[in-house]
Design a protein around this motif. Structure first.
Motif, PDB file in Angstrom:
ATOM      1  N   VAL A  67       0.894  -1.109  -0.007  1.00 14.68           N
ATOM      2  CA  VAL A  67      -0.224  -0.001  -0.034  1.00 14.68           C
ATOM      3  C   VAL A  67       0.886   1.256   0.068  1.00 14.68           C
ATOM      4  N   PHE A  68       0.701   2.000  -0.991  1.00 18.19           N
ATOM      5  CA  PHE A  68       1.398   3.118  -1.146  1.00 18.19           C
ATOM      6  C   PHE A  68       0.747   4.497  -0.383  1.00 18.19           C
ATOM      7  N   THR A  69       1.231   5.228   0.604  1.00 17.73           N
ATOM      8  CA  THR A  69       0.281   5.936   1.273  1.00 17.73           C
ATOM      9  C   THR A  69       1.318   7.120   1.848  1.00 17.73           C
ATOM     10  N   GLY A  70       0.728   7.950   2.669  1.00 19.20           N
ATOM     11  CA  GLY A  70       1.515   9.071   2.977  1.00 19.20           C
ATOM     12  C   GLY A  70       1.204   9.456   4.257  1.00 19.20           C
ATOM     13  N   GLY A  71       1.038  11.022   4.454  1.00 19.19           N
ATOM     14  CA  GLY A  71       0.627  12.052   3.780  1.00 19.19           C
ATOM     15  C   GLY A  71      -0.015  11.352   2.401  1.00 19.19           C
ATOM     16  N   ASP A  72       0.317  12.173   1.278  1.00 18.12           N
ATOM     17  CA  ASP A  72      -0.515  11.867  -0.091  1.00 18.12           C
ATOM     18  C   ASP A  72       0.541  11.414  -0.852  1.00 18.12           C
ATOM     19  N   PRO A  73       0.479  10.184  -1.493  1.00 17.93           N
ATOM     20  CA  PRO A  73       1.707   9.855  -2.399  1.00 17.93           C
ATOM     21  C   PRO A  73       1.503  10.280  -3.781  1.00 17.93           C
ATOM     22  N   VAL A  74       0.633  11.263  -4.286  1.00 14.08           N
ATOM     23  CA  VAL A  74       0.475  11.886  -5.410  1.00 14.08           C
ATOM     24  C   VAL A  74       0.711  13.246  -5.247  1.00 14.08           C
ATOM     25  N   MET A  75       1.769  13.866  -4.412  1.00 13.03           N
ATOM     26  CA  MET A  75       1.981  14.882  -4.369  1.00 13.03           C
ATOM     27  C   MET A  75       2.866  15.755  -5.928  1.00 13.03           C
ATOM     28  N   ASP A  78       8.538  14.940  -7.525  1.00  9.66           N
ATOM     29  CA  ASP A  78       9.051  13.529  -7.918  1.00  9.66           C
ATOM     30  C   ASP A  78       9.107  12.751  -6.371  1.00  9.66           C
ATOM     31  N   ASN A  79       8.293  12.046  -5.972  1.00  8.04           N
ATOM     32  CA  ASN A  79       8.754  11.130  -4.614  1.00  8.04           C
ATOM     33  C   ASN A  79       8.937   9.762  -5.193  1.00  8.04           C
ATOM     34  N   HIS A  80       9.259   9.566  -6.468  1.00  8.71           N
ATOM     35  CA  HIS A  80       9.648   8.183  -7.027  1.00  8.71           C
ATOM     36  C   HIS A  80       8.424   7.185  -6.877  1.00  8.71           C
ATOM     37  N   LEU A  81       7.291   7.663  -7.104  1.00  7.66           N
ATOM     38  CA  LEU A  81       6.002   7.028  -6.859  1.00  7.66           C
ATOM     39  C   LEU A  81       5.849   5.702  -8.171  1.00  7.66           C
ATOM     40  N   GLU A  82       6.117   6.571  -9.414  1.00  7.57           N
ATOM     41  CA  GLU A  82       6.015   5.832 -10.584  1.00  7.57           C
ATOM     42  C   GLU A  82       6.986   4.683 -10.438  1.00  7.57           C
ATOM     43  N   VAL A  83       8.391   4.953 -10.061  1.00  4.90           N
ATOM     44  CA  VAL A  83       9.395   3.953 -10.071  1.00  4.90           C
ATOM     45  C   VAL A  83       8.892   2.926  -8.930  1.00  4.90           C
ATOM     46  N   ALA A  84       8.202   2.986  -7.911  1.00  8.47           N
ATOM     47  CA  ALA A  84       8.216   2.174  -6.738  1.00  8.47           C
ATOM     48  C   ALA A  84       6.875   1.466  -7.265  1.00  8.47           C
ATOM     49  N   LEU A  85       5.802   1.903  -8.001  1.00 11.11           N
ATOM     50  CA  LEU A  85       4.654   1.338  -8.239  1.00 11.11           C
ATOM     51  C   LEU A  85       5.106   0.240  -9.429  1.00 11.11           C
ATOM     52  N   ARG A  86       5.966   0.693 -10.280  1.00 10.62           N
ATOM     53  CA  ARG A  86       6.392  -0.261 -11.360  1.00 10.62           C
ATOM     54  C   ARG A  86       7.179  -1.473 -10.957  1.00 10.62           C
ATOM     55  N   HIS A  87       7.992  -1.000  -9.739  1.00  7.27           N
ATOM     56  CA  HIS A  87       9.027  -2.135  -9.333  1.00  7.27           C
ATOM     57  C   HIS A  87       8.370  -3.215  -8.237  1.00  7.27           C
ATOM     58  N   ALA A  88       7.220  -2.779  -7.671  1.00  9.56           N
ATOM     59  CA  ALA A  88       6.558  -3.447  -6.872  1.00  9.56           C
ATOM     60  C   ALA A  88       5.822  -4.279  -7.587  1.00  9.56           C
ATOM     61  N   GLN A  89       5.188  -3.860  -8.827  1.00 14.46           N
ATOM     62  CA  GLN A  89       4.406  -4.814  -9.601  1.00 14.46           C
ATOM     63  C   GLN A  89       5.221  -5.706 -10.288  1.00 14.46           C
ATOM     64  N   GLU A  90       6.359  -5.393 -10.745  1.00 18.36           N
ATOM     65  CA  GLU A  90       7.461  -6.487 -11.592  1.00 18.36           C
ATOM     66  C   GLU A  90       8.047  -7.460 -10.378  1.00 18.36           C
ATOM     67  N   ALA A  91       8.125  -6.962  -9.254  1.00 19.83           N
ATOM     68  CA  ALA A  91       8.303  -7.939  -8.176  1.00 19.83           C
ATOM     69  C   ALA A  91       7.117  -9.024  -7.592  1.00 19.83           C
ATOM     70  N   GLY A  92       5.828  -8.856  -8.383  1.00 18.29           N
ATOM     71  CA  GLY A  92       4.777  -9.754  -7.834  1.00 18.29           C
ATOM     72  C   GLY A  92       3.903  -9.225  -6.857  1.00 18.29           C
ATOM     73  N   PHE A  93       4.111  -8.166  -6.511  1.00 22.79           N
ATOM     74  CA  PHE A  93       3.137  -7.557  -5.754  1.00 22.79           C
ATOM     75  C   PHE A  93       1.744  -6.992  -6.361  1.00 22.79           C
ATOM     76  N   GLU A  94       0.706  -7.074  -5.494  1.00 22.31           N
ATOM     77  CA  GLU A  94      -0.577  -6.183  -5.790  1.00 22.31           C
ATOM     78  C   GLU A  94      -0.026  -4.747  -5.179  1.00 22.31           C
ATOM     79  N   THR A  95      -0.508  -3.860  -5.947  1.00 28.30           N
ATOM     80  CA  THR A  95      -0.261  -2.495  -5.407  1.00 28.30           C
ATOM     81  C   THR A  95      -1.577  -1.690  -4.982  1.00 28.30           C
ATOM     82  N   ASN A  96      -1.426  -1.219  -4.086  1.00 29.81           N
ATOM     83  CA  ASN A  96      -2.755  -0.127  -3.623  1.00 29.81           C
ATOM     84  C   ASN A  96      -2.133   1.280  -3.565  1.00 29.81           C
ATOM     85  N   LEU A  97      -2.927   2.169  -4.153  1.00 28.20           N
ATOM     86  CA  LEU A  97      -2.551   3.541  -4.091  1.00 28.20           C
ATOM     87  C   LEU A  97      -3.565   4.236  -3.115  1.00 28.20           C
ATOM     88  N   HIS A  98      -3.317   4.762  -1.958  1.00 30.84           N
ATOM     89  CA  HIS A  98      -4.182   5.337  -1.305  1.00 30.84           C
ATOM     90  C   HIS A  98      -3.880   6.642  -1.107  1.00 30.84           C
TER      91      HIS A  98
END
Length: 202
Positions: A67-75, A78-98
């Motif tokens: 779960v990517f949370t904060g604060g708010d993760p879509v500030m 560049d808080n590296h959100l796109e990198v983190a989501l992509r890498h988590a998905q590639e690592a086999g995780f389901e991803t939740n953007l809160h």
């Protein structure tokens, strides 16, 4: 081990600040999102560190959702959100953007294909209560985000209820709305089972 084997969900905070102050408080409200610690960002990192953390969680736990949370993760920086989501998905995780969703449209194109579930914050069933907690116009922005995400056939969850220890999570799957309510730990632990049952019944 980073987590116990039974822990299915890991929360990853990329920043602790939020844009909630962009909305003016309503009359008699003690302040927008009075329960939060969003005054400033307390996280400093880089893309390689984010990837290493995700890899370590993958290697040392049985977690299956981040779960990517904060604060708010879509500030709007560049808080590296796109990198983190992509890498988590590639690592086999389901991803939740809160997120509160106020800035979601600005970064939607970059995150869309890497988010399993969008979790929108809401504190009340109508404008008076939701806006009291989160500022004038919040409820309408929430409804607009819901309509946009549903039209794009995204999976949604709604999180709220700041005055209670009861957590309610609602997730839409096609034309079915799954609602899980109870103690926060039990909701988190049983959410996947409820989703599996709903999807099997479709």
């Amino acid at each position: 081990m980073l987590t116990h084997d039974e822990l299915a969900i890991v929360h990853l905070v990329l920043n602790t600040d939020c844009n909630a102050w962009d909305l003016a408080p309503t009359s008699a409200s003690p302040g927008v999102c009075r329960f939060c610690y969003r005054e400033r960002n307390r996280v400093k990192t880089d893309p390689d560190t984010v990837r290493r953390v995700i890899d370590q969680v993958r290697a040392e736990s049985e977690a299956h959702r981040v779960v990517f949370t904060g604060g708010d993760p879509v500030m709007p920086y560049d808080n590296h959100l796109e990198v983190a989501l992509r890498h988590a998905q590639e690592a086999g995780f389901e991803t939740n953007l809160h997120t509160n969703g106020l800035l979601l449209s600005d970064r939607y194109a970059g995150v869309r294909d890497h988010v399993t579930l969008y979790s929108l914050a809401i504190d009340g069933p109508e404008a008076d209560s939701a806006d009291w907690f989160r500022g004038q116009g919040y409820f309408e922005r929430f409804r607009s985000n819901v309509e946009f995400l549903v039209a794009d056939r995204r999976r949604l969850a709604f999180n709220g209820g700041q005055r209670s220890v009861v957590k309610q999570t609602a997730i839409r799957i096609g034309n079915v709305l799954v609602l899980v309510s109870g103690a926060p730990g039990l909701v988190d632990a049983n959410l996947e089972k409820a989703l599996d049952k709903a999807e099997a019944a479709l």
